[in-house]
Design a protein around this motif. Sequence first.
Motif, short mmCIF file in Angstrom:
data_model
loop_
_atom_site.label_atom_id
_atom_site.label_comp_id
_atom_site.label_asym_id
_atom_site.label_seq_id
_atom_site.Cartn_x
_atom_site.Cartn_y
_atom_site.Cartn_z
N ARG A 21 30.36 51.02 55.19
CA ARG A 21 31.66 50.78 55.01
C ARG A 21 32.35 51.10 53.68
O ARG A 21 31.62 51.24 52.53
CB ARG A 21 32.15 49.45 55.94
N ALA A 23 36.20 49.72 52.64
CA ALA A 23 36.63 48.75 52.11
C ALA A 23 38.05 48.70 51.38
O ALA A 23 38.26 47.83 50.14
CB ALA A 23 36.33 47.08 52.41
N PRO A 24 38.84 49.41 50.98
CA PRO A 24 39.83 50.01 50.05
C PRO A 24 40.84 48.71 50.27
O PRO A 24 41.06 48.71 51.34
CB PRO A 24 40.50 51.21 50.47
N SER A 25 41.40 47.90 49.34
CA SER A 25 42.75 47.59 49.65
C SER A 25 43.75 48.78 49.17
O SER A 25 43.98 49.70 48.39
CB SER A 25 43.06 46.47 48.31
N GLU A 57 41.93 46.64 53.79
CA GLU A 57 41.80 45.19 53.56
C GLU A 57 43.25 44.86 53.13
O GLU A 57 43.21 44.81 51.68
CB GLU A 57 40.45 44.68 52.39
N TYR A 210 39.76 36.97 49.44
CA TYR A 210 38.92 37.57 50.24
C TYR A 210 37.24 37.85 49.64
O TYR A 210 36.28 38.42 51.33
CB TYR A 210 38.91 38.93 48.12
N VAL A 214 35.84 39.42 53.60
CA VAL A 214 34.86 40.02 53.37
C VAL A 214 33.12 39.55 54.16
O VAL A 214 32.69 41.02 54.26
CB VAL A 214 35.23 40.76 52.06
N ARG A 228 29.76 50.38 46.64
CA ARG A 228 30.86 49.79 46.17
C ARG A 228 30.55 50.34 44.78
O ARG A 228 29.36 49.88 44.31
CB ARG A 228 31.34 48.91 46.95
N LEU A 232 32.66 45.10 41.24
CA LEU A 232 32.77 44.06 43.02
C LEU A 232 30.87 43.48 42.49
O LEU A 232 30.72 42.02 42.92
CB LEU A 232 32.77 44.48 43.69
N1 GLU Z 1 38.89 46.02 49.23
C1 GLU Z 1 37.75 45.37 47.78
C2 GLU Z 1 38.84 47.07 46.45
O1 GLU Z 1 39.75 47.72 47.06
C3 GLU Z 1 36.48 46.64 47.96
C4 GLU Z 1 36.01 45.63 48.72
C5 GLU Z 1 34.08 45.75 48.77
O2 GLU Z 1 33.75 46.78 48.87
O3 GLU Z 1 33.78 44.71 48.80
O4 GLU Z 1 38.09 46.27 45.30
#
Ligand code: GLU
Length: 321
Positions: A21, A23-25, A57, A210, A214, A228, A232
């Motif tokens: 996946r 998962a952008p904010s 996200e 988050y 997540v 990712r 993170l």
């Molecule tokens: N939403 C998070 C971000 O944009 C990423 C979350 C993830 O990949 O676990 O930094």
Amino acid sequence: MILAVSTPKNLASPAGGYRGRFAPSPTGPLHAGSLATALGSWLDARKNGGKWLLRIEDLDTPRCIPEATQQIQSQLLACGLSWDEEIIYQSQRQEAYQAALERLNGQGCLYACTCSRQTIANALIRLGIETPRNQEMVYPGTCRPTTLGIADLNRNPQPTLQDLKRAWRIALPADCHIQFQDLGLGQQSQDLNTAVGDFVLRRSDGLFTYQLAVVVDDAEQGITHIVRGEDLLSNTARQIYLQDLLGYIRPEYLHLPLVLDEHGEKLSKQTLATQINTQDEKHSLIELRKAAKHLGLRNLPDGENVTIAEWLLAATHVWKS
Ligand code: GLU
Ligand code: ZN
């Protein structure tokens, strides 16, 4: 002693194959850094014959920009990075997060906290604990009941989970050392007590954090591989700890190197990183080539007369998984 563990709602099954996946904010359009993450996770999914899902996200609504969700999707599509299945929006998944919170509360490991950032900072000063620059404050356990467990909660009635004016923290056990194997970085470990302390799952303004969201979403979407940015990495141990408590399957992790600006700082929307230019195929390909360079990909076709689809196929071939 037999512990009753409620059946996790987890669709992940090893037999189901690779599911990745992005998962952008939606706090802004994609920049060079977020495109590199998107490309890396897309290539890893394609190389493994897997699915690649898009999750928006948009949990921290005050920081989200309404147009960004649409911009991100158009930018991804302009770069040929199409996703499988329906997009999930975290802003629409409050019930799932609340259900996970209730399950954890049922295990007697949550407590309410009324500390402000200032209270925590003052407590740390009092304790002589310094917080290095760019690092989160370790929660010193100020509001943590001395004994935890359902019996104690019954004796000293706690506010209900509905009480919105308090944050809810998870009480870590004394020995909470998490180890995991990162597919790129190798063996990783974090002692949650000294690195983060009891962390927040729902904030005092009612927003789920988050960390909780997540973990619930990755499990319910059956994500097997999380690819990712390295920024993170310090969250992963917390997420693994929650996965274990909730009975979810632990996914594989691959943290990708960050794209840094000329000052060596991480590119982010906060530092006003410029958005990628996807006005036409030629420009999108330039952005993809830059992203591939950041990812360390070599031997890609660099001629003018290559289409994005062709280039992505070549990139999938050189991607090491
Ligand atoms: N939403 C998070 C971000 O944009 C990423 C979350 C993830 O990949 O676990 O930094
Ligand atoms: Zn507190």
